[in-house]
Design a protein around this motif. Sequence first.
Motif, mmCIF file in Angstrom:
data_model
loop_
_atom_site.group_PDB
_atom_site.id
_atom_site.type_symbol
_atom_site.label_atom_id
_atom_site.label_comp_id
_atom_site.label_asym_id
_atom_site.label_seq_id
_atom_site.Cartn_x
_atom_site.Cartn_y
_atom_site.Cartn_z
ATOM 1 N N ALA A 50 0.833 -1.350 -0.198
ATOM 2 C CA ALA A 50 -0.004 0.086 0.095
ATOM 3 C C ALA A 50 0.668 1.423 0.116
ATOM 4 C CB ALA A 50 -0.874 0.043 0.976
ATOM 5 N N PRO A 51 1.935 1.190 0.797
ATOM 6 C CA PRO A 51 2.753 2.667 0.718
ATOM 7 C C PRO A 51 3.259 3.063 -0.454
ATOM 8 C CG PRO A 51 3.160 1.486 2.778
ATOM 9 C CD PRO A 51 2.379 0.465 1.790
ATOM 10 N N GLU A 52 3.705 1.680 -1.190
ATOM 11 C CA GLU A 52 4.393 2.354 -2.695
ATOM 12 C C GLU A 52 3.346 2.426 -3.556
ATOM 13 O OE1 GLU A 52 7.356 -0.378 -0.208
ATOM 14 O OE2 GLU A 52 5.183 -0.282 -0.540
ATOM 15 N N VAL A 53 2.200 1.754 -3.502
ATOM 16 C CA VAL A 53 1.120 1.907 -4.353
ATOM 17 C C VAL A 53 0.472 3.505 -4.189
ATOM 18 C CG1 VAL A 53 -1.361 1.409 -4.970
ATOM 19 C CG2 VAL A 53 0.275 -0.477 -4.610
ATOM 20 N N CYS A 54 0.304 3.743 -3.128
ATOM 21 C CA CYS A 54 -0.262 5.083 -2.885
ATOM 22 C C CYS A 54 0.859 6.015 -3.280
ATOM 23 C CB CYS A 54 -0.458 5.593 -1.347
ATOM 24 S SG CYS A 54 -1.962 4.771 -0.881
ATOM 25 N N GLY A 55 2.119 6.001 -3.162
ATOM 26 C CA GLY A 55 3.065 6.790 -3.686
ATOM 27 C C GLY A 55 2.957 7.066 -5.398
ATOM 28 N N ALA A 56 2.941 5.830 -5.894
ATOM 29 C CA ALA A 56 2.898 5.861 -7.329
ATOM 30 C C ALA A 56 1.624 6.713 -7.843
ATOM 31 C CB ALA A 56 3.063 4.319 -7.931
ATOM 32 N N LEU A 57 0.654 6.232 -7.313
ATOM 33 C CA LEU A 57 -0.772 6.858 -7.716
ATOM 34 C C LEU A 57 -0.775 8.235 -7.739
ATOM 35 C CD1 LEU A 57 -3.272 4.158 -6.719
ATOM 36 C CD2 LEU A 57 -2.221 4.303 -8.793
ATOM 37 N N ARG A 58 -0.271 8.913 -6.402
ATOM 38 C CA ARG A 58 -0.319 10.135 -6.279
ATOM 39 C C ARG A 58 0.686 11.047 -7.183
ATOM 40 N NH1 ARG A 58 3.912 11.904 -3.576
ATOM 41 N NH2 ARG A 58 3.770 10.020 -2.051
ATOM 42 N N THR A 59 1.766 10.377 -7.468
ATOM 43 C CA THR A 59 2.780 10.993 -8.566
ATOM 44 C C THR A 59 1.863 10.958 -9.961
ATOM 45 O OG1 THR A 59 4.488 10.427 -7.275
ATOM 46 C CG2 THR A 59 4.980 10.938 -9.570
ATOM 47 N N LEU A 60 1.549 9.544 -10.382
ATOM 48 C CA LEU A 60 1.148 9.561 -11.640
ATOM 49 C C LEU A 60 0.057 10.328 -12.102
ATOM 50 C CD1 LEU A 60 1.285 5.431 -12.097
ATOM 51 C CD2 LEU A 60 2.704 7.242 -13.172
ATOM 52 N N ALA A 65 -2.001 14.015 -1.749
ATOM 53 C CA ALA A 65 -1.964 12.500 -0.816
ATOM 54 C C ALA A 65 -2.905 11.593 -1.699
ATOM 55 C CB ALA A 65 -2.330 13.166 0.290
ATOM 56 N N ALA A 66 -2.561 10.263 -1.104
ATOM 57 C CA ALA A 66 -3.496 9.135 -1.571
ATOM 58 C C ALA A 66 -3.783 8.230 -0.347
ATOM 59 C CB ALA A 66 -2.542 8.441 -2.454
ATOM 60 N N ALA A 67 -4.864 7.474 -0.465
ATOM 61 C CA ALA A 67 -5.270 6.555 0.501
ATOM 62 C C ALA A 67 -5.885 5.268 -0.242
ATOM 63 C CB ALA A 67 -6.568 7.089 1.466
ATOM 64 N N LEU A 68 -5.484 4.087 0.436
ATOM 65 C CA LEU A 68 -5.812 2.851 -0.212
ATOM 66 C C LEU A 68 -6.796 2.105 0.996
ATOM 67 C CD1 LEU A 68 -5.771 0.964 -2.533
ATOM 68 C CD2 LEU A 68 -3.685 0.093 -1.698
#
Length: 377
Positions: A50-60, A65-68
């Motif tokens: 989740a931490p890596e996914v949130c960081g990727a989605l936020r940047t893309l 910020a992002a939440a999952l």
Amino acid sequence: MNRVKRGQAIDKEAMVPQLPAHARTVVAKQQLWHELDMLCRLGVGLAPIAPEVCGALRTLVGADAAALFWMDEQGLPAGFFHEDSPASTQNLFLNEFERLFVGARETNVFALARPDGPRVGRLLTPDASYFRSNSYNLLVRASGHHHVLDMRVEVLGRTRAVVSLFRAPGARGFDADNAAVLERTTAHLARAFARAPTPPWNDSIDSLVGHVLLDAADRRPVLVDVPARLLLQTANLRGVGLKGGSDAPLPSDIASHLGLRSDLTDQPIRIPVPHGVLVVKAHLMHPPTGTAGSSAQLLLTLQLQRMRQIDVVRRIRELPLSPLQREIAALAGLGHARADCTALTGVGQAALKKHLRVILDVAGATDWDSLARALRA
């Protein structure tokens, strides 16, 4: 063309053509798409990554910020990862979800997970009632956000996760282009739930260990040590909101939140959480024979296990390799034989030898086996 005067030291970096800023951004995003795909193809679910996914989605997509949120069998959030919400807000979500955030006027994770609306962007243009809801005021606004872009992740007709991206008040709202980028990620995120075979080597690294003591009769908590409290604080499990404090009592029904069955077995409970898996083992402890007034107790041992296959992808991410070279390196790190490369990547033997020379040089390895050991260290 750069010219070097006689006697002048050669700056090799200066001799390398530099990409324009826009091109560097494009390359960086391409690498991020590839990293997201590699993580999801591990097949460990979304919680551990989740931490890596949130960081990727936020940047893309371009968000603050992002939440999952990953869902249980009833379509309720079993746990979550939020990049920047305060401890008090996270506690409120975890402990008071059914009381405050479920209902006809609440467009929260439970509502966003339902398949009766658009998969992406239900909150792109919310009505006025949304801004009067608990979901907005106690969660979104309390976290310093205003604009929300949401998406549900479906696998075989069932919602397995909900993504939320946020922007602050005064920032430009999300638009259809942002929603299209987020929708492109659904195929990647769905792959995370296609369970991959366990690697042939030990797939986890033991970390912090904690203990909770329960009364065996009513399963209410009696004692909890500091490591167990820290593990529960970071697990982000619904009903177990202990953020930001060291003295908050454990919920009386902690056993049910940890999935403890009435008939104790020797099999540990494995709960996907951010950064890995929370492993819970129960041991029945009887009082010494002849001890008056003492009752049996349950000792719960909690341990966070970090999946080594995730660490392999993290290490590969740091290496200056092309996407194809990263795929080849991942095969080594995940336990495949060199002979599998051609079938799994379509690369011929001559090209494979060329790529492998670069990979070994960058990773500081001498051969396929030492590369695998370096990535799994």
